[in-house]
Scaffold this motif. Structure first.
Motif, mmCIF file in Angstrom:
data_model
loop_
_atom_site.group_PDB
_atom_site.id
_atom_site.type_symbol
_atom_site.label_atom_id
_atom_site.label_comp_id
_atom_site.label_asym_id
_atom_site.label_seq_id
_atom_site.Cartn_x
_atom_site.Cartn_y
_atom_site.Cartn_z
ATOM 1 N N GLY A 158 -9.452 -19.600 -11.799
ATOM 2 C CA GLY A 158 -10.921 -18.905 -11.077
ATOM 3 C C GLY A 158 -11.815 -19.060 -12.419
ATOM 4 N N GLY A 159 -11.020 -19.009 -13.622
ATOM 5 C CA GLY A 159 -12.200 -19.460 -15.262
ATOM 6 C C GLY A 159 -12.866 -21.258 -15.151
ATOM 7 N N LEU A 160 -11.718 -21.880 -14.479
ATOM 8 C CA LEU A 160 -12.495 -23.137 -14.479
ATOM 9 C C LEU A 160 -13.288 -23.254 -12.889
ATOM 10 N N GLY A 161 -13.251 -22.448 -12.236
ATOM 11 C CA GLY A 161 -13.723 -22.744 -11.462
ATOM 12 C C GLY A 161 -13.426 -23.272 -10.331
ATOM 13 N N ALA A 162 -12.234 -23.917 -10.226
ATOM 14 C CA ALA A 162 -11.521 -24.938 -9.454
ATOM 15 C C ALA A 162 -11.716 -24.799 -7.974
ATOM 16 N N ASP A 163 -11.058 -25.142 -6.966
ATOM 17 C CA ASP A 163 -10.795 -25.593 -5.973
ATOM 18 C C ASP A 163 -9.267 -24.916 -5.539
ATOM 19 N N PRO A 164 -9.832 -23.810 -4.704
ATOM 20 C CA PRO A 164 -8.380 -23.003 -4.999
ATOM 21 C C PRO A 164 -7.587 -24.102 -4.065
ATOM 22 N N ASP A 165 -7.545 -25.079 -3.927
ATOM 23 C CA ASP A 165 -6.823 -25.917 -3.339
ATOM 24 C C ASP A 165 -6.063 -26.793 -3.885
ATOM 25 N N THR A 166 -6.796 -26.800 -5.175
ATOM 26 C CA THR A 166 -6.350 -27.967 -6.170
ATOM 27 C C THR A 166 -5.244 -27.872 -6.895
ATOM 28 N N PRO A 167 -4.193 -28.888 -6.615
ATOM 29 C CA PRO A 167 -2.839 -28.433 -7.076
ATOM 30 C C PRO A 167 -2.752 -28.219 -7.972
#
Ligand code: GTP
Ligand code: MG
Length: 196
Positions: A158-167
């Motif tokens: 969440g903190g990185l704002g990463a796509d939820p499907d990021t490995p």
């Protein structure tokens, strides 16, 4: 794994002549990058802890099994660097990540204990903008009790704002966790690269 040091360079011009898929290891200073690289490569001391954090400003290229490069980038976010050093760091990362002339994939390392910082988010943004495949590797997971890990993982993503499907690969160099998962991701990308 057969690993050889190839070269260190402060700029793109000094990258190896031979183009191969590159797997870059990025993370904040003290996140456990050297330890994880050594686990990944099954080496004890390949990525030596560089005496002074924030001082190394080089891309370090290693060739693995004559198939891909492991690129060790300097740890960032060290508090006690000068403005000049900080700018050098930013320029090196932005230049390296913005280049579109070579196949680059990134392991973004995050110490499982800490929430992403502004520096972490900035780096994540550069990786996203460039469109490079990226896996988040949570490091030192042995430092957080099993039941509490999932919450830490969510805060990192969440903190990185990463796509939820990021490995997302939980690792511990101390316990030897995560190497197979890292290898599987590398092999999958190498395969995709061959087919492209
Ligand atoms: P710099 O190069 O100094 O920025 O650090 P780094 O990111 O390369 O981290 P390094 O591998 O040197 O590890 C930093 C500290 O964390 C050392 O004291 C390591 O022993 C410790 N450490 C690294 N990985 C682990 C791990 O998986 N578990 C535990 N418990 N400690 C770890
Ligand atoms: Mg290191």
């Amino acid at each position: 794994m057969h690993v050889e040091f190839v070269t260190s360079t402060p700029d793109l011009a000094g990258r190896p002549d031979t183009v191969l898929p590159e797997f870059a290891f990025l993370g904040r200073s003290n996140c456990g990058k050297s330890s994880l690289i050594n686990l990944f490569l099954e080496r004890r001391d390949l990525a030596r802890t560089s005496g002074k954090p924030g001082k190394t400003r080089l891309l370090n290229y290693f060739i693995v099994d004559d198939r891909f490069y492991l690129v060790d980038l300097p740890g960032y976010g060290f508090a006690k660097v000068s403005k000049v050093q900080r700018e050098q760091w930013r320029r090196l990362f932005r230049t390296y990540l913005a280049a579109q002339d070579r196949p680059v994939a990134v392991f973004h390392l995050m110490d499982v204990r800490h929430r992403p910082t502004a520096d972490d988010r900035e780096v994540a943004g550069w990786i996203r903008e460039a469109g490079h495949p990226c896996a988040i590797a949570a490091t030192k997971i042995d430092k957080v009790g099993g039941p509490r890990r999932a919450g830490h993982y969510r805060e990192i993503v969440g903190g990185l704002g990463a796509d939820p499907d990021t490995p997302f690969i939980p690792t511990s160099a101390a316990k030897g966790f995560g190497r197979q998962e890292m290898l599987a991701w590398v092999e999958a990308l190498l395969e995709a690269n061959r087919e492209a």
